[in-house]
Design an enzyme around this catalytic site. Structure first.
Site, PDB file in Angstrom:
ATOM      1  N   SER A  10      27.368 -22.315 -25.318  1.00 57.29           N
ATOM      2  CA  SER A  10      28.579 -23.072 -24.964  1.00 57.29           C
ATOM      3  C   SER A  10      28.801 -24.167 -25.993  1.00 57.29           C
ATOM      4  O   SER A  10      27.971 -25.067 -26.150  1.00 57.29           O
ATOM      5  CB  SER A  10      28.426 -23.704 -23.582  1.00 57.29           C
ATOM      6  OG  SER A  10      29.395 -24.720 -23.442  1.00 57.29           O
ATOM      7  N   HIS A  35      30.848 -19.229 -26.008  1.00 56.39           N
ATOM      8  CA  HIS A  35      31.364 -19.651 -24.697  1.00 56.39           C
ATOM      9  C   HIS A  35      32.219 -20.902 -24.899  1.00 56.39           C
ATOM     10  O   HIS A  35      31.767 -21.895 -25.459  1.00 56.39           O
ATOM     11  CB  HIS A  35      30.202 -19.914 -23.737  1.00 56.39           C
ATOM     12  CG  HIS A  35      30.636 -20.206 -22.331  1.00 56.39           C
ATOM     13  ND1 HIS A  35      31.017 -19.220 -21.449  1.00 56.39           N
ATOM     14  CD2 HIS A  35      30.762 -21.376 -21.661  1.00 56.39           C
ATOM     15  CE1 HIS A  35      31.356 -19.768 -20.294  1.00 56.39           C
ATOM     16  NE2 HIS A  35      31.216 -21.085 -20.393  1.00 56.39           N
ATOM     17  N   ASP A  37      34.522 -23.678 -23.173  1.00 55.88           N
ATOM     18  CA  ASP A  37      34.784 -24.345 -21.887  1.00 55.88           C
ATOM     19  C   ASP A  37      36.069 -25.166 -21.938  1.00 55.88           C
ATOM     20  O   ASP A  37      36.161 -26.148 -22.670  1.00 55.88           O
ATOM     21  CB  ASP A  37      33.613 -25.267 -21.532  1.00 55.88           C
ATOM     22  CG  ASP A  37      32.394 -24.490 -21.068  1.00 55.88           C
ATOM     23  OD1 ASP A  37      32.543 -23.650 -20.165  1.00 55.88           O
ATOM     24  OD2 ASP A  37      31.299 -24.735 -21.608  1.00 55.88           O
ATOM     25  N   MET A  39      38.488 -27.585 -19.920  1.00 55.49           N
ATOM     26  CA  MET A  39      38.534 -28.482 -18.751  1.00 55.49           C
ATOM     27  C   MET A  39      39.781 -29.347 -18.829  1.00 55.49           C
ATOM     28  O   MET A  39      40.148 -29.821 -19.907  1.00 55.49           O
ATOM     29  CB  MET A  39      37.295 -29.372 -18.729  1.00 55.49           C
ATOM     30  CG  MET A  39      35.987 -28.598 -18.757  1.00 55.49           C
ATOM     31  SD  MET A  39      34.584 -29.709 -18.630  1.00 55.49           S
ATOM     32  CE  MET A  39      33.229 -28.549 -18.861  1.00 55.49           C
ATOM     33  N   HIS A  68      36.234 -19.850 -20.674  1.00 59.50           N
ATOM     34  CA  HIS A  68      35.984 -20.221 -19.279  1.00 59.50           C
ATOM     35  C   HIS A  68      36.996 -21.297 -18.896  1.00 59.50           C
ATOM     36  O   HIS A  68      36.872 -22.439 -19.324  1.00 59.50           O
ATOM     37  CB  HIS A  68      34.531 -20.720 -19.173  1.00 59.50           C
ATOM     38  CG  HIS A  68      34.162 -21.277 -17.842  1.00 59.50           C
ATOM     39  ND1 HIS A  68      32.985 -21.975 -17.629  1.00 59.50           N
ATOM     40  CD2 HIS A  68      34.795 -21.247 -16.647  1.00 59.50           C
ATOM     41  CE1 HIS A  68      32.917 -22.350 -16.367  1.00 59.50           C
ATOM     42  NE2 HIS A  68      34.013 -21.938 -15.750  1.00 59.50           N
ATOM     43  N   MET A  70      38.533 -23.905 -16.667  1.00 58.55           N
ATOM     44  CA  MET A  70      38.343 -24.805 -15.512  1.00 58.55           C
ATOM     45  C   MET A  70      39.605 -25.632 -15.423  1.00 58.55           C
ATOM     46  O   MET A  70      39.623 -26.834 -15.733  1.00 58.55           O
ATOM     47  CB  MET A  70      37.088 -25.664 -15.738  1.00 58.55           C
ATOM     48  CG  MET A  70      35.800 -24.856 -15.625  1.00 58.55           C
ATOM     49  SD  MET A  70      34.377 -25.667 -16.365  1.00 58.55           S
ATOM     50  CE  MET A  70      34.526 -25.072 -18.048  1.00 58.55           C
ATOM     51  N   MET A 139      28.479 -19.862 -11.452  1.00 63.90           N
ATOM     52  CA  MET A 139      28.115 -21.212 -11.888  1.00 63.90           C
ATOM     53  C   MET A 139      26.788 -21.578 -11.244  1.00 63.90           C
ATOM     54  O   MET A 139      26.626 -21.489 -10.024  1.00 63.90           O
ATOM     55  CB  MET A 139      29.177 -22.233 -11.456  1.00 63.90           C
ATOM     56  CG  MET A 139      30.516 -22.132 -12.157  1.00 63.90           C
ATOM     57  SD  MET A 139      30.441 -22.132 -13.954  1.00 63.90           S
ATOM     58  CE  MET A 139      29.718 -23.738 -14.300  1.00 63.90           C
ATOM     59  N   ASP A 181      26.077 -19.534 -15.756  1.00 65.80           N
ATOM     60  CA  ASP A 181      26.481 -20.691 -16.567  1.00 65.80           C
ATOM     61  C   ASP A 181      25.993 -21.990 -15.941  1.00 65.80           C
ATOM     62  O   ASP A 181      26.407 -22.349 -14.845  1.00 65.80           O
ATOM     63  CB  ASP A 181      28.020 -20.692 -16.664  1.00 65.80           C
ATOM     64  CG  ASP A 181      28.568 -21.758 -17.604  1.00 65.80           C
ATOM     65  OD1 ASP A 181      27.781 -22.440 -18.274  1.00 65.80           O
ATOM     66  OD2 ASP A 181      29.810 -21.895 -17.648  1.00 65.80           O
TER      67      ASP A 181
HETATM   68  C1  DX5 Z   1      29.884 -26.536 -17.269  1.00 66.24           C
HETATM   69  C2  DX5 Z   1      30.215 -25.551 -18.346  1.00 66.24           C
HETATM   70  C3  DX5 Z   1      29.033 -24.954 -19.001  1.00 66.24           C
HETATM   71  C4  DX5 Z   1      28.154 -25.925 -19.738  1.00 66.24           C
HETATM   72  C5  DX5 Z   1      26.779 -25.371 -19.846  1.00 66.24           C
HETATM   73  O1  DX5 Z   1      31.028 -26.861 -16.551  1.00 66.24           O
HETATM   74  O2  DX5 Z   1      30.970 -24.484 -17.808  1.00 66.24           O
HETATM   75  O3  DX5 Z   1      29.393 -23.872 -19.837  1.00 66.24           O
HETATM   76  O4  DX5 Z   1      28.621 -26.235 -21.020  1.00 66.24           O
HETATM   77  O5  DX5 Z   1      25.963 -26.322 -20.442  1.00 66.24           O
HETATM   78  P1  DX5 Z   1      24.393 -26.372 -20.182  1.00 66.24           P
HETATM   79  O6  DX5 Z   1      23.827 -25.087 -20.670  1.00 66.24           O
HETATM   80  O7  DX5 Z   1      23.979 -27.559 -20.959  1.00 66.24           O
HETATM   81  O8  DX5 Z   1      24.196 -26.539 -18.693  1.00 66.24           O
HETATM   82 ZN    ZN Z   2      31.267 -22.603 -18.966  1.00 67.43          ZN
END
Ligand code: DX5
Ligand code: ZN
Length: 228
Positions: A10, A35, A37, A39, A68, A70, A139, A181
């Site tokens: 990620s 990956h 993310d 947000m 991903h 969110m 998750m 994840d």
């Molecule tokens: C959290 C993200 C993850 C996160 C994982 O909301 O979706 O992808 O970056 O990070 P680690 O591996 O550090 O938990």
């Molecule tokens: Zn993620």
């Protein structure tokens, strides 16, 4: 126990000032996916990156970009990410008013589609859409931040989803990847893979490793070794 393990670092934990270099480095170190993310400070309490950044990193790697989402609402962003070069797009069903329609939209745009289930989200979300899923993402932390601790009850949930996927495929259904994840490290990846995951996201585990330990390649080898 699954045969292939896909690792998806990620980039949430990468150096955002050197993102092109960072994604090239994880690809060279053996990553299977990037990956990505997204947000929105609405569905989750954090704000990260969007389609412009996806488009910017796309030419730097050949491996797939695993977006991903969110975010809430979901649908309007999907065409933008498909155009920006995303290969996989997953979203949280609670954030879409019409889950079946959102899954169809992702596939129509040529991407693999998936649902993301939060630690407290029931598996019922999968009941009527198994044929529309290419991937299910569980998750193992509450979404919003990297570097959180793995929630152990995810293991039981993983086993339950693995049973559903295997039954679906035994009945002639399409393959569905099972991704985890949050908080994946060398000390828990064996349990995670044994419980049925075939794809593991790892953010802080990969990007905060010291060069002295072999850098990104060293940590990814260690994750694969520990998973055996
Ligand atoms: C959290 C993200 C993850 C996160 C994982 O909301 O979706 O992808 O970056 O990070 P680690 O591996 O550090 O938990
Ligand atoms: Zn993620």
């Amino acid at each position: 126990m699954t045969k292939t393990l896909r690792l998806a670092p990620s980039i949430l934990s990468a150096d955002f000032a050197r993102l092109g270099e960072e994604v090239r480095a994880i690809e060279a170190a053996g990553a299977d996916l990037v990956h990505f993310d997204v947000m929105d400070n609405h569905y989750v309490p954090n704000l990260t990156i969007g389609p412009l950044v996806c488009e910017a990193i796309r030419p730097h790697v050949k491996i797939g970009i695993d977006v991903h989402l969110m975010v809430e609402p979901v649908d309007s962003l999907i065409p933008l990410f498909a155009k920006a070069g995303a290969n996989i797009i997953t979203f949280h069903p609670e954030a879409s008013k019409h889950v079946d329609r959102t899954l169809s939209l992702i596939r129509e745009l040529g991407c693999k589609a998936g649902l993301v289930l939060n630690p407290a989200s029931p598996l019922d979300w999968l009941d009527h859409v198994m044929d529309k899923l290419d991937i299910i993402l569980l998750m193992s932390v509450n979404p919003g931040f990297g570097g959180q601790k793995f929630i152990p009850s995810t293991l039981g949930k993983l086993r339950a989803v693995r049973r559903r996927i295997d039954a679906h495929q035994a009945a002639g259904g399409q393959p569905i990847w099972l991704e985890v994840d949050g908080g994946v490290k060398t000390d828990n990846i064996a349990d995670i893979v044994r419980a049925g995951a075939d794809t593991c996201v790892a953010g802080s585990a990969v990007f905060s490793c010291p060069d002295a330990d072999g850098g990104y390649a060293g940590v990814m080898q260690a994750l694969r070794q520990a998973a055996k």
